[in-house]
Write a protein that holds these residues in place. Structure first.
Motif, short mmCIF file in Angstrom:
data_model
loop_
_atom_site.label_atom_id
_atom_site.label_comp_id
_atom_site.label_asym_id
_atom_site.label_seq_id
_atom_site.Cartn_x
_atom_site.Cartn_y
_atom_site.Cartn_z
N GLU A 263 4.45 -2.39 6.75
CA GLU A 263 3.48 -1.70 5.89
C GLU A 263 2.57 -0.80 6.72
O GLU A 263 2.08 -1.20 7.77
CB GLU A 263 2.64 -2.73 5.13
N ARG A 264 2.37 0.42 6.24
CA ARG A 264 1.50 1.37 6.91
C ARG A 264 0.15 1.42 6.20
O ARG A 264 0.07 1.22 4.99
CB ARG A 264 2.12 2.77 6.88
N LEU B 10 0.84 -1.18 0.00
CA LEU B 10 0.00 0.00 0.00
C LEU B 10 0.89 1.25 0.00
O LEU B 10 1.62 1.50 0.97
CB LEU B 10 -0.90 0.01 1.23
N LEU B 11 0.82 2.02 -1.08
CA LEU B 11 1.64 3.21 -1.23
C LEU B 11 0.77 4.35 -1.73
O LEU B 11 -0.31 4.14 -2.29
CB LEU B 11 2.80 2.95 -2.18
N SER B 12 1.27 5.58 -1.55
CA SER B 12 0.41 6.73 -1.81
C SER B 12 1.14 7.83 -2.57
O SER B 12 2.38 7.92 -2.56
CB SER B 12 -0.11 7.30 -0.49
N ALA B 13 0.33 8.70 -3.19
CA ALA B 13 0.87 9.87 -3.87
C ALA B 13 1.72 10.73 -2.95
O ALA B 13 2.68 11.36 -3.39
CB ALA B 13 -0.29 10.70 -4.44
N ARG C 259 -4.47 -3.61 4.40
CA ARG C 259 -4.52 -4.65 3.38
C ARG C 259 -5.87 -5.41 3.41
O ARG C 259 -6.36 -5.85 2.37
CB ARG C 259 -3.36 -5.63 3.60
N GLU C 260 -6.48 -5.49 4.59
CA GLU C 260 -7.68 -6.31 4.73
C GLU C 260 -8.96 -5.52 4.95
O GLU C 260 -10.06 -6.07 4.76
CB GLU C 260 -7.49 -7.28 5.90
N ARG C 261 -8.87 -4.26 5.36
CA ARG C 261 -10.07 -3.50 5.71
C ARG C 261 -10.00 -2.09 5.13
O ARG C 261 -8.92 -1.52 4.95
CB ARG C 261 -10.22 -3.38 7.23
#
Length: 471
Positions: free
Chosen positions: A364-365, A322-325, A382-384
Motif C-alpha cells: 500500500e502506498r 488507500l486509493l486515489s482519483a 493508514r495511521e497518520r
C-alpha cells in the motif's frame, strides 16, 4: 454489440461527502439504488480526490495527474463557453482520448467544467454539457453539441433522461460506449430546490449524521457571517439529503435502461464524487475551500466510490486500501482490456488487480492530496495524516488510529518531531517525482478567486522551490 469489451458508465456527483451514502453507514440518508449497486459490486471505503476543489479534481480523474502537473489549480471562472473560453486539458492525454482510440463511442450528460464547456471533445458522439460549474436546479443552460438550451425542469432528471436516451440510441451500434454522467447534485443551492417527494422524506430527520459543530477557527467570514455558510442549516440539510436521494432515484432510471436492453452484464458502472463535503462537521459548510487556510479533513478529501461489473468482478465486497482519483484512468483502461501504462507515468496505478483478486497486488502506498489555495499539501498513510502549507503553515499531524476525527493536531508536539520530519520528506520526494516544473503551484499565489487562464510561468521555471523545511 460489444463482444468481449464492456460498456463503461462513470457517474460523478458534485460535492458529496463520503459519509452521505447509506452503504457507507449513514442510517439517515436514503440511497437504495446506490446501496444495491454496492451489493452487486465493489465499494472502496478510502478513496480520495486529488484536490478538494471541483475543476482540479475532475482534471485529475481524466488525466491521472495532479494539479501541479496538469495545471488546473483552482475552480475555473472566466468565460465558460464561446471563443474566449479555453480548453484547460488541451494537449494532455485523457482517459476519454484513450477510450476513443480503443474504438469506444463517447457520450457526456451533465457537468464538464474544464473550460470550453460547449465544445465536444474528441471521440464524443454525444455532448450535453452544463454551461458553467453550477446552476440553480430549475434554471440551467445546457449545450447540446455546441447549441445552447435553456432548461427549467429539474436538472438532475434532465441529465439522467439525456443519459438514458443516449443508452437507447447506442443499441444500434456495434462498438461499445463510454458514458460520463456528471450530476450537479448535491452541490448548492440546497433549500427550496428539490422535489417535494424527496424533501418530505427528511422533514422529521434528526440529522444525527451531520452534527452542527462550533464554528471552525479558520472559517471565513464577511460582516460577521460565514462565507459559504447556510442561513438556515436545517433547511440546507433537508435540501442536501433530498438532492442525494433524488439523484439516487435518477440513477436508478438510467440503470433500468441497461436491464431493459439486456446489457447490464456487459456494462461496468462506476459511481463516485469529484470531492468531499462537510455539512457542519468540523464547524463549517463546504469542502477544502470551506475554510482558509484550506482544510484537508477526510470529509473534504475522501469520496464515495462504487464499481459494479457483473460477471467480471466479485459482488458485495468492501476494500479499505488507500486509493486515489489519479488511479482511476489506469484502472478503467485495465478493466476494459487496454494497456494502462499511458496513465501510470505519474502517481496513478491501476488497482484492477485488487478489484479482481480481492487482495492488494503490491504494498500500500500513501495517498497525496493537494490544492494551490495557499497551497496545502497532504500525505496520508493508514495511521497518520500530515498537512503542509507553503510557506508559513500552519501544519498539521493527526494520529488517525487514536484520533480518527482529526481533533488533536500533533504537528508542534516535540514528541512527534521525527514523524513530522519523515512525512515531510516523503511528501517533498513525492512532489519532486510527480509534479512538473512548468505547472507546480507551490510558489504561485492562487488564493481561490478562480483560475481565469493558464497560469503565467517563466518557461525556464524561474521560481523558487518551496521551503519544506521551514515553518
Amino acid at each position: 454489440m460489444t463482444g468481449s469489451r464492456p460498456n463503461v458508465i462513470v457517474i460523478v456527483s458534485d460535492d458529496q461527502g463520503p459519509w452521505a451514502l447509506g452503504a457507507a453507514g449513514n442510517h439517515e440518508i436514503r440511497t437504495p439504488v446506490l446501496d444495491d449497486l454496492a451489493l452487486r459490486g465493489v465499494r472502496l471505503d478510502r478513496f480520495f480526490c486529488a484536490s478538494p476543489v471541483c475543476s482540479p479534481a475532475r482534471a485529475s480523474l481524466l488525466t491521472g495527474h495532479v494539479p501541479s502537473t496538469h495545471g488546473v489549480h483552482d475552480y475555473l471562472s472566466g468565460p465558460p463557453v464561446g471563443p474566449d473560453s479555453r480548453d484547460y486539458l488541451r494537449d494532455l492525454p485523457t482517459l476519454t482520448d484513450a477510450l476513443a482510440d480503443a474504438g469506444y463511442r463517447l457520450g457526456l450528460s451533465g457537468k464538464w467544467h474544464l473550460g470550453a464547456n460547449d465544445v465536444p471533445r474528441r471521440g464524443f458522439v454525444h455532448w450535453y454539457a452544463l454551461e458553467g460549474g453550477g446552476s440553480p436546479y430549475h434554471d440551467a443552460v445546457m449545450y447540446r453539441d455546441g447549441v445552447a438550451e435553456h432548461v427549467t425542469d429539474y436538472l438532475t432528471d434532465v441529465i439522467a433522461d439525456d443519459a438514458a436516451a443516449f443508452i437507447d440510441a447506442e443499441q444500434d451500434q456495434d462498438a461499445p460506449f463510454f458514458l460520463a454522467i456528471n450530476f450537479t447534485a448535491p452541490h448548492r443551492p440546497f433549500a427550496g430546490q428539490h422535489p417535494e417527494e424527496f424533501t418530505a422524506l427528511y422533514l422529521d430527520c434528526a440529522f444525527d449524521t451531520c452534527p452542527q459543530e462550533e464554528p471552525h477557527a479558520w472559517l471565513q467570514t464577511k460582516d460577521g457571517a460565514p462565507v459559504g455558510g447556510e442561513a438556515d442549516t436545517r433547511e440546507a440539510l433537508i435540501g442536501y439529503f433530498a438532492s442525494v436521494t433524488a439523484m439516487d432515484a435518477a440513477i436508478g432510471r438510467v440503470l433500468e435502461r441497461l436491464r431493459i436492453h439486456g446489457i447490464e452484464d456487459d456494462t461496468i458502472v462506476v459511481f463516485l464524487s469529484d470531492n468531499g463535503f462537510s455539512c457542519g462537521q468540523h464547524g463549517f459548510w463546504g469542502k477544502g475551500n470551506g475554510t482558509f487556510p484550506m482544510n484537508m479533513y477526510d470529509e473534504s478529501v475522501m469520496v464515495p466510490f462504487i464499481l459494479s461489473a457483473p460477471g467480471r468482478l466479485p459482488a458485495g465486497v468492501v476494500h479499505d486500501q488507500l486509493l486515489s482519483a489519479y488511479d482511476l484512468p489506469a484502472t478503467l483502461l485495465d478493466l476494459v482490456g487496454e494497456d494502462p501504462a499511458v496513465f501510470e507515468t505519474g502517481p496513478g496505478r491501476s488497482f484492477a488487480g485488487l478489484l479482481r483478486e480481492g487482495a492488494a497486488t503490491e504494498p500500500e502506498r500513501p495517498v497525496v492530496v493537494h490544492s494551490e489555495y495557499g497551497p496545502a499539501r497532504m500525505i496520508r498513510t493508514r495511521e497518520r495524516k500530515y498537512v503542509h502549507r507553503v510557506p508559513h503553515g500552519p501544519h498539521e499531524l493527526y494520529d488517525l488510529v487514536r484520533d480518527p476525527q482529526e481533533r488533536v493536531n500533533l504537528a508542534e508536539d516535540p514528541a512527534h518531531a521525527d514523524e513530522v520530519a519523515e512525512l515531510r520528506r516523503l511528501l517533498w520526494e513525492w512532489f519532486a517525482v510527480h509534479s512538473s516544473r512548468e505547472a507546480d503551484g507551490a510558489a504561485l499565489p492562487v488564493m481561490g478567486s478562480g483560475q481565469l487562464r493558464p497560469l503565467d510561468r517563466d518557461p525556464l521555471g524561474a521560481f523558487d522551490a518551496p521551503n519544506w523545511d521551514g515553518a
